[in-house]
Write a protein that holds these residues in place. Structure first.
Motif, PDB file in Angstrom:
ATOM      1  N   SER A  43       0.852  -1.367  -0.016  1.00  0.00           N
ATOM      2  CA  SER A  43       0.064   0.089   0.091  1.00  0.00           C
ATOM      3  C   SER A  43       0.903   1.385   0.189  1.00  0.00           C
ATOM      4  N   GLY A  44       2.070   1.434   0.534  1.00  0.00           N
ATOM      5  CA  GLY A  44       3.053   2.305   0.595  1.00  0.00           C
ATOM      6  C   GLY A  44       2.903   2.908   2.016  1.00  0.00           C
ATOM      7  N   VAL A  45       1.993   2.369   2.837  1.00  0.00           N
ATOM      8  CA  VAL A  45       1.726   2.893   4.158  1.00  0.00           C
ATOM      9  C   VAL A  45       3.308   2.962   4.915  1.00  0.00           C
ATOM     10  N   VAL A  69      -5.117   1.263   4.269  1.00  0.00           N
ATOM     11  CA  VAL A  69      -4.298   0.005   3.750  1.00  0.00           C
ATOM     12  C   VAL A  69      -5.174  -0.666   2.764  1.00  0.00           C
ATOM     13  N   THR A  70      -6.634  -0.979   3.245  1.00  0.00           N
ATOM     14  CA  THR A  70      -7.508  -1.772   2.316  1.00  0.00           C
ATOM     15  C   THR A  70      -8.034  -0.888   0.853  1.00  0.00           C
ATOM     16  N   GLY A  75      -9.444  -1.158  -3.105  1.00  0.00           N
ATOM     17  CA  GLY A  75     -10.197  -0.268  -3.483  1.00  0.00           C
ATOM     18  C   GLY A  75     -11.536  -0.133  -2.828  1.00  0.00           C
ATOM     19  N   GLU A  76     -11.678  -0.568  -1.497  1.00  0.00           N
ATOM     20  CA  GLU A  76     -12.653  -0.270  -0.700  1.00  0.00           C
ATOM     21  C   GLU A  76     -12.404  -0.708   0.826  1.00  0.00           C
TER      22      GLU A  76
END
Length: 212
Positions: A43-45, A69-70, A75-76
């Motif tokens: 996610s890049g987090v 993250v989700t 996408g949701e």
């Protein structure tokens, strides 16, 4: 001397947020540990935390990080999340991983790919959850060192023990630099090398590769 990933003032926030993120993501939302941790990485987090982005270190809560993250990876946001969490083995895993990443400056992806995957950390809960954080760090250091060491080719270990560069070994042994690099990178299987090649390398490096 260790180089910490970011200012220690942010560490309590990072530890609490990663702890609650892991507990909510796994226990409340039902994601398998390995999947959710990979989502965290992709996610890049994770990278934003490593870069000391205050918004990610302290601006988001753990449950908000789960949603972020989700959203990025799927996408949701998960419908089940309500912001509650428990002090679970998964919570502890996020807690100690945040500490270890801060203490060592190692990227979360490097930690995961070198023996300390999330399921391994969760499994360490029972022997270590009441121990000092540096006890976990010492165990983590050992696991990663063993994993990294196991991935190094015997040829590279022997060459470095002799203090030779790849170029020097190629010149002295008469084996091409291309082949030495291939053996060290494990692009070529040294166990299948011909007798002449192995003999020359063993002679220069004073090593019996058949015994390694």
């Amino acid at each position: 001397m260790e180089t910490h990933a970011y200012n220690a003032a942010y560490l309590p926030y990072a530890m609490e947020n990663l702890a609650t993120m892991m507990d909510c993501g796994i226990n409340q939302c039902g994601f398998p540990p390995r999947l959710f941790y990979r989502m965290f990485l992709t996610s890049g987090v994770a990278g934003q935390i490593e870069k000391c982005n205050p918004r990610y270190l302290a601006g988001f809560s753990g449950p908000e990080l789960v949603s972020l993250v989700t959203e990025i990876t799927m996408g949701e946001s998960p419908a089940a999340i309500d912001g509650t969490f428990t002090i679970s083995p998964e919570y502890w895993a996020g807690w100690v991983l945040a500490y270890y990443q801060w203490k060592t400056g190692k990227p979360f992806r490097f930690i995961e790919e070198n023996g300390l995957h999330i399921e391994k950390v969760i499994a360490l809960y029972h022997p270590l959850h009441e121990a000092d954080l540096d006890k976990f760090a010492n165990v983590a250091d050992k696991i990663i060192a063993e994993t990294v060491n196991a991935s190094i080719s015997p040829l590279k270990k022997a060459r470095e023990r002799c203090g030779l560069t790849q170029e020097e070994l190629a010149r002295i042994s008469g084996i091409s630099l291309r082949m030495i690099r291939a053996y060290e990178q494990k692009a070529q299987d040294m166990s299948k090398a011909n007798f002449r090649t192995v003999s020359r390398l063993e002679s220069v490096l004073h090593t019996d590769f058949g015994e390694i």
